[in-house]
Scaffold this motif. Sequence first.
Motif, PDB file in Angstrom:
ATOM      1  N   CYS A  32       1.040  -1.269   0.050  1.00  0.00           N
ATOM      2  CA  CYS A  32      -0.460   0.007  -0.346  1.00  0.00           C
ATOM      3  C   CYS A  32       1.158   1.514  -0.286  1.00  0.00           C
ATOM      4  O   CYS A  32       2.397   1.779   1.072  1.00  0.00           O
ATOM      5  CB  CYS A  32      -0.864   0.123   1.637  1.00  0.00           C
ATOM      6  SG  CYS A  32      -2.391   1.685   1.919  1.00  0.00           S
ATOM      7  N   ALA A  33       0.376   2.234  -0.895  1.00  0.00           N
ATOM      8  CA  ALA A  33       1.498   3.777  -1.491  1.00  0.00           C
ATOM      9  C   ALA A  33       0.651   4.285  -0.617  1.00  0.00           C
ATOM     10  O   ALA A  33      -0.532   4.258  -2.095  1.00  0.00           O
ATOM     11  CB  ALA A  33       2.143   3.348  -2.024  1.00  0.00           C
ATOM     12  N   PRO A  34       0.490   5.739  -0.052  1.00  0.00           N
ATOM     13  CA  PRO A  34      -0.613   6.851   0.108  1.00  0.00           C
ATOM     14  C   PRO A  34      -0.581   7.348  -1.438  1.00  0.00           C
ATOM     15  O   PRO A  34       0.579   8.000  -2.364  1.00  0.00           O
ATOM     16  CB  PRO A  34      -0.033   7.841   0.783  1.00  0.00           C
ATOM     17  CG  PRO A  34       1.267   7.685   1.171  1.00  0.00           C
ATOM     18  CD  PRO A  34       1.696   6.325   1.018  1.00  0.00           C
ATOM     19  N   ASP A  35      -1.807   8.328  -1.468  1.00  0.00           N
ATOM     20  CA  ASP A  35      -1.700   8.492  -3.026  1.00  0.00           C
ATOM     21  C   ASP A  35      -3.080   9.924  -3.526  1.00  0.00           C
ATOM     22  O   ASP A  35      -3.460  10.404  -4.086  1.00  0.00           O
ATOM     23  CB  ASP A  35      -2.233   7.844  -4.132  1.00  0.00           C
ATOM     24  CG  ASP A  35      -2.279   8.194  -5.889  1.00  0.00           C
ATOM     25  OD1 ASP A  35      -1.245   8.469  -6.161  1.00  0.00           O
ATOM     26  OD2 ASP A  35      -2.840   7.700  -6.855  1.00  0.00           O
ATOM     27  N   GLY A  36      -2.663  10.414  -1.867  1.00  0.00           N
ATOM     28  CA  GLY A  36      -3.542  12.089  -1.783  1.00  0.00           C
ATOM     29  C   GLY A  36      -3.652  11.725  -0.324  1.00  0.00           C
ATOM     30  O   GLY A  36      -4.289  10.291  -0.026  1.00  0.00           O
ATOM     31  N   PRO A  37      -5.118  12.883  -0.282  1.00  0.00           N
ATOM     32  CA  PRO A  37      -5.474  12.870   0.802  1.00  0.00           C
ATOM     33  C   PRO A  37      -6.645  11.706   1.129  1.00  0.00           C
ATOM     34  O   PRO A  37      -7.845  11.491   0.091  1.00  0.00           O
ATOM     35  CB  PRO A  37      -6.953  14.126   1.382  1.00  0.00           C
ATOM     36  CG  PRO A  37      -5.960  14.786   0.132  1.00  0.00           C
ATOM     37  CD  PRO A  37      -4.852  14.175  -0.995  1.00  0.00           C
ATOM     38  N   GLY A  38      -6.913  10.656   1.820  1.00  0.00           N
ATOM     39  CA  GLY A  38      -7.248   9.413   2.317  1.00  0.00           C
ATOM     40  C   GLY A  38      -7.502   8.049   0.596  1.00  0.00           C
ATOM     41  O   GLY A  38      -8.298   7.504   0.392  1.00  0.00           O
ATOM     42  N   LEU A  39      -6.938   8.645   0.204  1.00  0.00           N
ATOM     43  CA  LEU A  39      -6.203   7.795  -1.142  1.00  0.00           C
ATOM     44  C   LEU A  39      -5.170   7.404  -1.193  1.00  0.00           C
ATOM     45  O   LEU A  39      -3.857   7.186  -0.855  1.00  0.00           O
ATOM     46  CB  LEU A  39      -6.541   8.446  -2.497  1.00  0.00           C
ATOM     47  CG  LEU A  39      -7.581   9.808  -2.988  1.00  0.00           C
ATOM     48  CD1 LEU A  39      -7.430  10.228  -4.102  1.00  0.00           C
ATOM     49  CD2 LEU A  39      -8.697   8.467  -3.141  1.00  0.00           C
ATOM     50  N   ILE A  40      -5.475   5.651  -1.679  1.00  0.00           N
ATOM     51  CA  ILE A  40      -4.138   5.273  -2.120  1.00  0.00           C
ATOM     52  C   ILE A  40      -4.135   4.425  -3.411  1.00  0.00           C
ATOM     53  O   ILE A  40      -4.598   4.671  -4.103  1.00  0.00           O
ATOM     54  CB  ILE A  40      -4.021   3.925  -0.804  1.00  0.00           C
ATOM     55  CG1 ILE A  40      -5.481   2.673  -1.524  1.00  0.00           C
ATOM     56  CG2 ILE A  40      -4.472   3.907   0.733  1.00  0.00           C
ATOM     57  CD1 ILE A  40      -4.801   1.557  -1.326  1.00  0.00           C
ATOM     58  N   GLN A  41      -2.759   3.604  -3.282  1.00  0.00           N
ATOM     59  CA  GLN A  41      -2.809   2.295  -4.794  1.00  0.00           C
ATOM     60  C   GLN A  41      -1.652   1.491  -4.227  1.00  0.00           C
ATOM     61  O   GLN A  41      -0.865   1.771  -2.942  1.00  0.00           O
ATOM     62  CB  GLN A  41      -1.406   4.082  -5.718  1.00  0.00           C
ATOM     63  CG  GLN A  41      -0.457   4.239  -4.828  1.00  0.00           C
ATOM     64  CD  GLN A  41       0.065   4.555  -6.297  1.00  0.00           C
ATOM     65  OE1 GLN A  41       0.297   4.504  -7.350  1.00  0.00           O
ATOM     66  NE2 GLN A  41       1.231   5.801  -5.857  1.00  0.00           N
ATOM     67  N   CYS A  42      -1.999   0.661  -4.681  1.00  0.00           N
ATOM     68  CA  CYS A  42      -1.016  -1.041  -4.694  1.00  0.00           C
ATOM     69  C   CYS A  42       0.318  -0.815  -5.596  1.00  0.00           C
ATOM     70  O   CYS A  42      -0.515  -0.778  -6.678  1.00  0.00           O
ATOM     71  CB  CYS A  42      -2.236  -2.023  -4.541  1.00  0.00           C
ATOM     72  SG  CYS A  42      -3.864  -1.616  -3.598  1.00  0.00           S
ATOM     73  N   LEU A  43       0.680  -0.825  -5.482  1.00  0.00           N
ATOM     74  CA  LEU A  43       2.400  -0.606  -5.681  1.00  0.00           C
ATOM     75  C   LEU A  43       2.870  -2.775  -5.811  1.00  0.00           C
ATOM     76  O   LEU A  43       2.940  -3.087  -4.333  1.00  0.00           O
ATOM     77  CB  LEU A  43       2.900   0.385  -5.397  1.00  0.00           C
ATOM     78  CG  LEU A  43       3.118   1.498  -5.498  1.00  0.00           C
ATOM     79  CD1 LEU A  43       3.824   2.544  -5.054  1.00  0.00           C
ATOM     80  CD2 LEU A  43       2.664   1.790  -6.331  1.00  0.00           C
ATOM     81  N   CYS A  44       2.536  -2.998  -6.783  1.00  0.00           N
ATOM     82  CA  CYS A  44       3.262  -4.249  -7.064  1.00  0.00           C
ATOM     83  C   CYS A  44       4.736  -4.885  -6.475  1.00  0.00           C
ATOM     84  O   CYS A  44       5.800  -3.730  -6.848  1.00  0.00           O
ATOM     85  CB  CYS A  44       3.783  -4.895  -8.315  1.00  0.00           C
ATOM     86  SG  CYS A  44       1.362  -5.063  -9.092  1.00  0.00           S
ATOM     87  N   ASP A  45       5.220  -5.526  -6.047  1.00  0.00           N
ATOM     88  CA  ASP A  45       6.508  -5.910  -5.986  1.00  0.00           C
ATOM     89  C   ASP A  45       7.120  -6.467  -6.623  1.00  0.00           C
ATOM     90  O   ASP A  45       6.700  -6.756  -7.410  1.00  0.00           O
ATOM     91  CB  ASP A  45       6.290  -7.015  -4.431  1.00  0.00           C
ATOM     92  CG  ASP A  45       5.766  -6.620  -3.002  1.00  0.00           C
ATOM     93  OD1 ASP A  45       5.911  -5.619  -2.542  1.00  0.00           O
ATOM     94  OD2 ASP A  45       5.765  -7.385  -1.792  1.00  0.00           O
ATOM     95  N   SER A  46       8.616  -6.442  -6.663  1.00  0.00           N
ATOM     96  CA  SER A  46       9.251  -7.121  -8.094  1.00  0.00           C
ATOM     97  C   SER A  46       9.187  -8.868  -7.318  1.00  0.00           C
ATOM     98  O   SER A  46       9.677  -8.740  -5.393  1.00  0.00           O
ATOM     99  CB  SER A  46      10.124  -5.990  -7.747  1.00  0.00           C
ATOM    100  OG  SER A  46      11.278  -6.862  -9.365  1.00  0.00           O
TER     101      SER A  46
END
Length: 156
Positions: free
Chosen positions: A98-112
């Motif tokens: 999980c990574a923050p992407d703005g107020p109350g927003l997230i993005q899921c970034l794939c592990d290598s």
Amino acid sequence: GCRGTPVPARPGVPDGTEGLCARRDLTENPLAALPEGSFLGFIHLQSLAVPLPLACPGGRDAWQDVRADGSSRLCHGQRNPCNSSVELAWACPENSVCAPDGPGLIQCLCDSPFHGYKCLREGTFPMLLFGGILGTATVSLSLLLWGTQRRKAKTP
């Protein structure tokens, strides 16, 4: 300073950041509501002033301090929704973080080395195979069309 202009119609900004300004003042913004995704990518935004009728983007839980001050609402201290003790509604799939992407927003970034839909594909994209098939199909189709359409061309 960081006095805002009306929020753009497209979400975020081209490079996904809000620049060096961590404070925005939208109190003179004529909008009745902030468009969905207006603060996508604003991960460094720490202070926001909006007109009193508007709520802080992301809701109360997205900010450490929300208070009314005269004719504006002050939203201060953006929280990281990934580290929140509030109900964890963000379920990133396996092999992602999980990574923050703005107020109350997230993005899921794939592990290598994972990638693709829900980070289910392992390894790298088969670029050589893809390029080879695409190139072969393009050359074959071009030769076929050239051969079949050449007879219709008039010679000088």
